[in-house]
Design a protein around this motif. Structure first.
Motif, short mmCIF file in Angstrom:
data_model
loop_
_atom_site.label_atom_id
_atom_site.label_comp_id
_atom_site.label_asym_id
_atom_site.label_seq_id
_atom_site.Cartn_x
_atom_site.Cartn_y
_atom_site.Cartn_z
N UNK A 87 0.76 -1.10 -0.04
CA UNK A 87 -0.07 -0.06 0.02
C UNK A 87 0.74 1.30 -0.06
N UNK A 88 2.15 1.08 0.06
CA UNK A 88 2.83 2.38 0.14
C UNK A 88 3.40 3.00 -1.37
N UNK A 89 3.33 4.16 -1.41
CA UNK A 89 3.80 4.90 -2.84
C UNK A 89 5.29 4.66 -2.80
N UNK A 90 5.79 5.19 -3.85
CA UNK A 90 7.43 4.84 -4.21
C UNK A 90 8.08 5.63 -2.98
N UNK A 91 7.56 6.82 -2.95
CA UNK A 91 8.32 7.61 -1.99
C UNK A 91 8.68 6.96 -0.53
N UNK A 92 7.35 6.67 -0.16
CA UNK A 92 7.65 5.86 1.12
C UNK A 92 8.29 4.70 1.26
#
Length: 406
Positions: A57-62
């Protein structure tokens, strides 16, 4: 001096920071909170606090934030051992700010090879210009004093220097898309000017201003002692401080808003990118004349020399005077903003930083695709998400490909 270079940059970064973190999912928000907590804890406890988090569920940045935090915290944990020999400690210190791909042997080998290649490239250029000397450093000293490339020490000379830098920036702009790809408009809204009279009177160093809505960014160059800034030294400054250097990397990082833990554990990337930008423009033929090429080589010898001095002092026990003598023999003239003695004192006080910053551009060059058509995608992958550790480059490239496939 009213502000140091680093203090100015900290203020700029704070002004550009997004007030509220742009987080797209509940998982991103939870990861950010966990990283905030980890930043306040000792390494073991911080790693334990992050252990239950997954990339789901995390975006690339996180995802990049989480991976960088875990890697860096493990480096910090290793550095807590007071019994580490100097060479092992130094290797961990470099790894902490660059990435897990570096070893002391690799770093030392790469820096030495780079210095050899630079000095070999300089010799025929000096010969073409008719500049002799017993050492490379002595030949650089003579070049610095050659009237062919010195600006007049008055207002008109400073205007000529700024004009020359603006002309270099205009030339680089024409090449950017084929090298870097489509940068955000803010990155391109930059220029160059000299310190004004009040800044000179206050002994202000050169500094950068990041672009913001309604605010043009750029580089404010210190030309107070213009006799120490021959015209051949300035093209490389434009590539480093403006485009495709810090004015590409820093505004994009401000937009990506990486977590402070990633900034901490990829600390060498920003300066490393600036040095890499100079190397990239050299590869693209920006420094066409023998004297401009020598100006670029001198800047690279400065970066490499710093890195080698870092290793010599902290790993091999070399004294500051010996390290300074080695840099002087290779460079002849110190960098404008870094007198030899001052620079060596900084290296003594802050181990591994200069070595990491010097090695990273060499790594980025080695990792770059051979096919020039793939360079823009490679460079966008390095820039889009904010600074990254070396072991994260493959993940960033994969994320960039996923964006282009949409």
């Amino acid at each position: 001096m009213i502000a140091t270079r680093r203090a100015v940059l900290r203020g700029i970064a704070a002004a550009m920071a997004t007030p509220a973190v742009a987080i797209g999912t509940d998982a991103d928000a939870a990861a950010w909170r966990a990283l905030d907590e980890a930043a306040t804890l000792p390494p073991d406890r911080a790693l334990a606090a992050l252990a239950s988090l997954t990339d789901a569920g995390l975006g690339v940045g996180r995802r990049l934030d989480l991976a960088a935090a875990r890697a860096g915290l493990m480096d910090d944990r290793a550095l807590l051992d007071p019994a580490l020999p100097p060479d092992v400690r130094f290797a961990w210190q470099v790894r902490r700010i660059t990435g897990s791909d570096v070893t002391l042997a690799t770093l030392s080998r790469d820096l030495e090879a780079a210095q050899r290649a630079l000095t070999a490239a300089a010799t025929p250029l000096f010969d073409r210009l008719g500049i002799s000397g017993a050492t490379i450093g002595a030949r650089f000293e003579r070049t610095w004093r050659d009237p062919r490339w010195r600006f007049v020490d008055d207002a008109s000379g400073r205007e000529q220097a700024v004009y020359a830098m603006r002309a270099t920036l205009a030339t680089i702009r024409l090449r950017l898309r084929g090298l870097i790809g489509s940068l955000p408009p803010a990155c391109l809204d930059v220029g160059v000017r000299a310190l004004d009279a009040a800044e000179v009177a206050a002994n202000t160093s050169g500094y950068r201003t990041l672009p913001a809505p309604g605010v043009r960014g750029g580089y404010v160059v210190d030309l107070a002692d213009i006799t120490r800034r021959p015209r051949f030294t300035l093209p490389s400054v434009v590539a480093h401080e403006l485009l495709p250097g810090h004015m590409a990397q820093m505004p994009m990082e401000a937009l990506a808003h990486p977590h402070p833990l990633r900034l901490r554990y990829a600390a060498a990337f920003s300066e490393g990118w600036g040095i890499y930008a100079e190397r990239l423009m050299a590869t693209d033929g920006l420094f066409a004349s023998p004297q401009d090429r020598l100006g670029h080589i001198h800047w690279m010898l400065f970066r490499i020399g710093r890195g080698r001095a870092d290793v010599a002092i902290h790993v091999h026990g070399q004294g500051p005077d010996q390290a300074q003598a080695a840099m002087r023999e290779t460079m002849g003239e110190s960098a404008y903003f870094a007198p030899f003695a001052t620079d060596i004192a900084r290296i003594v006080a802050a181990p591994a930083i200069r070595a990491g910053e010097a090695w990273l551009p060499l790594y980025l060059t080695q990792a770059r695709p051979r096919d020039r058509a793939r360079w823009p995608a490679y460079h966008m992958a390095l820039l889009r998400w904010g600074r990254i550790r070396t072991e994260q480059i493959a993940a960033a490239i994969h994320a960039e490909r996923s964006l282009s496939d949409r």
